[in-house]
Motif scaffolding. Structure first.
Motif, PDB file in Angstrom:
ATOM      1  N   ARG A 139       0.861  -1.194   0.000  1.00  0.00           N
ATOM      2  CA  ARG A 139       0.000   0.000   0.000  1.00  0.00           C
ATOM      3  C   ARG A 139       0.894   1.239   0.000  1.00  0.00           C
ATOM      4  O   ARG A 139       2.077   1.164   0.305  1.00  0.00           O
ATOM      5  CB  ARG A 139      -0.920   0.011   1.210  1.00  0.00           C
ATOM      6  CG  ARG A 139      -0.214   0.068   2.532  1.00  0.00           C
ATOM      7  CD  ARG A 139      -1.187  -0.057   3.699  1.00  0.00           C
ATOM      8  NE  ARG A 139      -0.531   0.033   4.973  1.00  0.00           N
ATOM      9  CZ  ARG A 139       0.097  -0.957   5.580  1.00  0.00           C
ATOM     10  NH1 ARG A 139       0.153  -2.147   5.009  1.00  0.00           N
ATOM     11  NH2 ARG A 139       0.660  -0.782   6.750  1.00  0.00           N
ATOM     12  N   PRO A 149       3.195   5.952  -6.133  1.00  0.00           N
ATOM     13  CA  PRO A 149       2.449   4.707  -6.329  1.00  0.00           C
ATOM     14  C   PRO A 149       3.250   3.474  -5.912  1.00  0.00           C
ATOM     15  O   PRO A 149       4.474   3.509  -5.839  1.00  0.00           O
ATOM     16  CB  PRO A 149       2.195   4.693  -7.837  1.00  0.00           C
ATOM     17  CG  PRO A 149       3.350   5.436  -8.410  1.00  0.00           C
ATOM     18  CD  PRO A 149       3.660   6.519  -7.398  1.00  0.00           C
ATOM     19  N   GLU A 153       0.269  -1.083  -8.082  1.00  0.00           N
ATOM     20  CA  GLU A 153      -0.636  -0.161  -8.768  1.00  0.00           C
ATOM     21  C   GLU A 153      -0.260  -0.005 -10.234  1.00  0.00           C
ATOM     22  O   GLU A 153      -1.105   0.317 -11.058  1.00  0.00           O
ATOM     23  CB  GLU A 153      -0.584   1.224  -8.102  1.00  0.00           C
ATOM     24  CG  GLU A 153      -1.251   1.309  -6.759  1.00  0.00           C
ATOM     25  CD  GLU A 153      -1.112   2.702  -6.180  1.00  0.00           C
ATOM     26  OE1 GLU A 153      -1.620   3.661  -6.804  1.00  0.00           O
ATOM     27  OE2 GLU A 153      -0.481   2.845  -5.127  1.00  0.00           O
TER      28      GLU A 153
END
Length: 199
Positions: A139, A149, A153
């Motif tokens: 995350r 990012p 992602e």
């Protein structure tokens, strides 16, 4: 013939050059203190504004993109080598004697990027001198990294990071282990410590 960085990686993993006879079995873990994901970062004035541009350039110039790391077999080296495999690119791995010399050479414009942990570039990111392209965590990271990012992602399933902890020699009395674990657990709950770790 294998690429030079693969040769070096294999040599380090065999542990043939280590002089110590110590192994993890000689220690008793007490606590993990933190965990830092790896990041791929460039200078703020780099032509690569994002991960996609960097990977595209690496594909076009196979083996020319110089990526610094803290040494052969270091977390950064392993992270960049794994990124090569996942992204189908070839990088020129540049080992240094620690992450700080690699970051300094990045700032000096001698290499194109570094693969290190967040902590090793955080000061320069906060100062606006280095731009992280991606973090290798599950995350996004807080404390000023919210806009960076994750590799996931960007379609690259890769999680790599390092952690720091405390241990004692094997044979430490159990009652001492109980006290040490309780002290560290209490310390890690202190607001000042949590704030420092978060930064």
């Amino acid at each position: 013939m294998e690429a030079p960085h693969r040769e070096g990686l294999r040599r380090v993993i065999t542990f043939s050059e280590f002089k110590t006879k110590l192994t993890y079995e000689d220690f008793v873990p007490i606590a993990r203190l933190n965990a830092d994901p790896a990041t791929l970062a460039v200078r703020v004035d780099s032509p690569y504004q994002n991960l996609e541009e960097f990977l595209s350039a690496a594909k076009k110039n196979s083996g020319d993109m110089k990526v610094g790391n803290a040494g052969l077999g270091s977390l950064g080296h392993l992270a960049a080598a794994a990124l090569e495999d996942k992204a189908g690119i070839r990088l020129n791995h540049v080992p240094f004697k620690g992450a700080n010399p690699a970051v300094l050479d990045l700032l000096g414009g001698h290499i194109d990027a570094v693969a290190v942990t967040l902590v090793e570039v955080a000061t320069h990111v906060a100062a606006g001198k280095i731009r992280p392209l991606a973090v290798m965590s599950d995350r996004r990271i807080k404390a000023g990294w919210e806009g960076v990012p994750t590799l996931r992602e960007r379609g690259i399933d890769l999680l790599i990071g390092g952690w720091r902890g405390m241990a004692t020699p094997k044979g430490t009395p159990p009652e001492v282990l109980v006290i040490l674990r309780a002290m560290i657990a209490n310390t890690l709950q202190e607001p000042a410590m949590r704030e420092t770790i978060a930064k």
